[in-house]
Enzyme design. Structure first.
Site, PDB file in Angstrom:
ATOM      1  N   ASP A  46       0.832  -1.203   0.000  1.00 39.56           N
ATOM      2  CA  ASP A  46       0.000   0.000   0.000  1.00 39.56           C
ATOM      3  C   ASP A  46       0.873   1.261   0.000  1.00 39.56           C
ATOM      4  OD1 ASP A  46       0.838  -0.192   2.605  1.00 39.56           O
ATOM      5  OD2 ASP A  46      -1.155  -0.169   3.513  1.00 39.56           O
ATOM      6  N   SER A  47       2.207   1.069  -0.007  1.00 41.54           N
ATOM      7  CA  SER A  47       3.106   2.190  -0.281  1.00 41.54           C
ATOM      8  C   SER A  47       2.783   2.804  -1.636  1.00 41.54           C
ATOM      9  CB  SER A  47       4.571   1.719  -0.254  1.00 41.54           C
ATOM     10  OG  SER A  47       4.744   0.584  -1.068  1.00 41.54           O
ATOM     11  N   ASP A  50      -1.015  -6.078   0.034  1.00 45.10           N
ATOM     12  CA  ASP A  50      -1.449  -5.527   1.318  1.00 45.10           C
ATOM     13  C   ASP A  50      -2.963  -5.413   1.366  1.00 45.10           C
ATOM     14  OD1 ASP A  50       0.733  -4.973   2.979  1.00 45.10           O
ATOM     15  OD2 ASP A  50       1.246  -3.159   1.857  1.00 45.10           O
ATOM     16  N   LYS A  63      -0.920  -9.427   2.955  1.00 42.86           N
ATOM     17  CA  LYS A  63      -0.134  -8.956   4.107  1.00 42.86           C
ATOM     18  C   LYS A  63      -1.020  -8.058   4.965  1.00 42.86           C
ATOM     19  CE  LYS A  63       3.473  -5.985   3.667  1.00 42.86           C
ATOM     20  NZ  LYS A  63       2.977  -4.780   4.399  1.00 42.86           N
ATOM     21  N   GLU A  90      -1.066  -5.762   8.725  1.00 44.01           N
ATOM     22  CA  GLU A  90      -0.236  -5.146   9.763  1.00 44.01           C
ATOM     23  C   GLU A  90      -0.851  -5.409  11.135  1.00 44.01           C
ATOM     24  OE1 GLU A  90       0.372  -0.990   8.912  1.00 44.01           O
ATOM     25  OE2 GLU A  90       1.196  -1.400   6.915  1.00 44.01           O
ATOM     26  N   GLU A  97       9.670  -4.166   9.948  1.00 38.91           N
ATOM     27  CA  GLU A  97      10.083  -2.875   9.374  1.00 38.91           C
ATOM     28  C   GLU A  97      10.633  -1.964  10.467  1.00 38.91           C
ATOM     29  OE1 GLU A  97       7.153  -1.044   6.853  1.00 38.91           O
ATOM     30  OE2 GLU A  97       8.338   0.805   6.644  1.00 38.91           O
TER      31      GLU A  97
HETATM   32  O1  KIV Z   1       3.628  -1.120   1.507  1.00 37.36           O
HETATM   33  C1  KIV Z   1       4.807  -1.524   1.426  1.00 37.36           C
HETATM   34  O2  KIV Z   1       5.519  -1.282   0.456  1.00 37.36           O
HETATM   35  C2  KIV Z   1       5.321  -2.292   2.553  1.00 37.36           C
HETATM   36  C3  KIV Z   1       6.792  -2.574   2.589  1.00 37.36           C
HETATM   37  C4  KIV Z   1       7.537  -1.340   2.935  1.00 37.36           C
HETATM   38  C5  KIV Z   1       7.121  -3.695   3.489  1.00 37.36           C
HETATM   39  O3  KIV Z   1       4.585  -2.670   3.414  1.00 37.36           O
END
Ligand code: KIV
Length: 275
Positions: free
Chosen positions: A44-45, A83, A112, A114, A180
């Site tokens: 989600d970056s 994510d 993924k 969190e 992280e």
């Molecule tokens: O969203 C993302 O790119 C991430 C990585 C930094 C692990 O969660």
């Protein structure tokens, strides 16, 4: 055949380090795969590096699905993890509904999430339902307004909680864990105590693997990359140079040349123009 979560776990068992990279579209996925990267993260970056937001919070399920689908199409071998975005897994019901959409509509192989102990029951349920889950602890950007954007778990109490979180995720069935921005010695201890692969970002060199953000790694954005980022190229500067050369050539008339143009029989043209 795609790499599976079992293949990723076997890499830890065999002592092989695991490279992981974010990818957000078809060309980045295809390039990463040609470079033999076994695991891709549609992170989600993307809210920040692709859509220009300040945080990951505005990213929606629809955003994730659109980008993840392109990454799945651009790869045939890599394990693709996506994510689940902010507050799309706040309850078990939400998590199942969100997982269904991303797995079915984008075709990713894993998700993924969190969080630690607080989401362990959700991780267990998703795993029971056939959804491979990767955990994410330490700096969890979806909680950046409560955690701050800094190295986490430097003090004993927080470090102990992080270890408990990691064990809870493993116990709930998570197939791997991202750590992280945590101190390297703590990441090393977690990596040693966990059976599942630990993938670090800003967590030192003792993790089982490393994940990096595409734009940081390739120097795509102007300015400095974060301290934890490896910068393996200056693609942003190369693109800017190419675009400037193109714009200059259009202005000067140097582009296009005959090589980029098609000829036409003058008689045909004259007939068309009524000459
Ligand atoms: O969203 C993302 O790119 C991430 C990585 C930094 C692990 O969660």
């Amino acid at each position: 055949m795609r790499i599976t979560v079992f293949d990723i776990q076997a890499m830890k068992a065999a002592g092989q380090r695991i490279p992981m990279l974010t990818a957000y579209d078809h060309p980045s996925a295809a390039l990463a795969e040609r470079a033999d990267v076994p695991m891709l993260l549609v992170g989600d970056s993307l809210g920040m590096v692709v859509h220009g937001a300040d945080t990951t919070l505005p990213v929606t399920l629809d955003d994730m699905i659109r980008h993840a689908r392109a990454v799945v199409r651009g790869s045939s071998r890599a394990l693709v993890v996506a994510d689940l975005p902010f507050l799309t897994y706040a309850t078990e019901g939400d998590a199942i509904a969100s997982a269904r959409r991303v797995m079915q509509e984008a075709g990713v192989q894993a998700l993924k999430l969190e969080g630690g102990v607080s989401i362990a029951a959700t991780v267990r349920r998703l795993t029971e339902l056939g959804v491979p889950v990767m955990g994410h602890l330490g700096l969890t950007p979806q909680a950046q307004h409560t955690l701050g954007l800094r190295v986490q778990a430097r003090q004993a109490e927080a470090a102990r909680r992080l270890l408990e979180d990691a064990l809870a995720l493993q116990d709930a069935g998570a197939f791997a864990l991202v750590l992280e921005l945590v101190p390297a010695p703590l990441a090393a201890a977690v990596t040693q105590r966990l059976r599942i692969p630990v993938i670090g970002i800003g967590a030192g060199d003792a993790c089982d693997g490393q994940v990096q953000v595409w734009h940081d790694l390739l120097g795509l954005l102007p300015g400095k990359s974060p301290r934890h980022a490896g910068r393996y190229a200056e693609i942003g500067a190369a693109i800017e140079g190419a675009l400037r050369a193109y714009a200059d050539d259009v202005r000067s008339g140097a582009f296009p040349t005959a090589a980029q143009s098609s000829a036409m029989d003058p008689d045909e043209l004259s007939r068309a123009l009524g000459g």
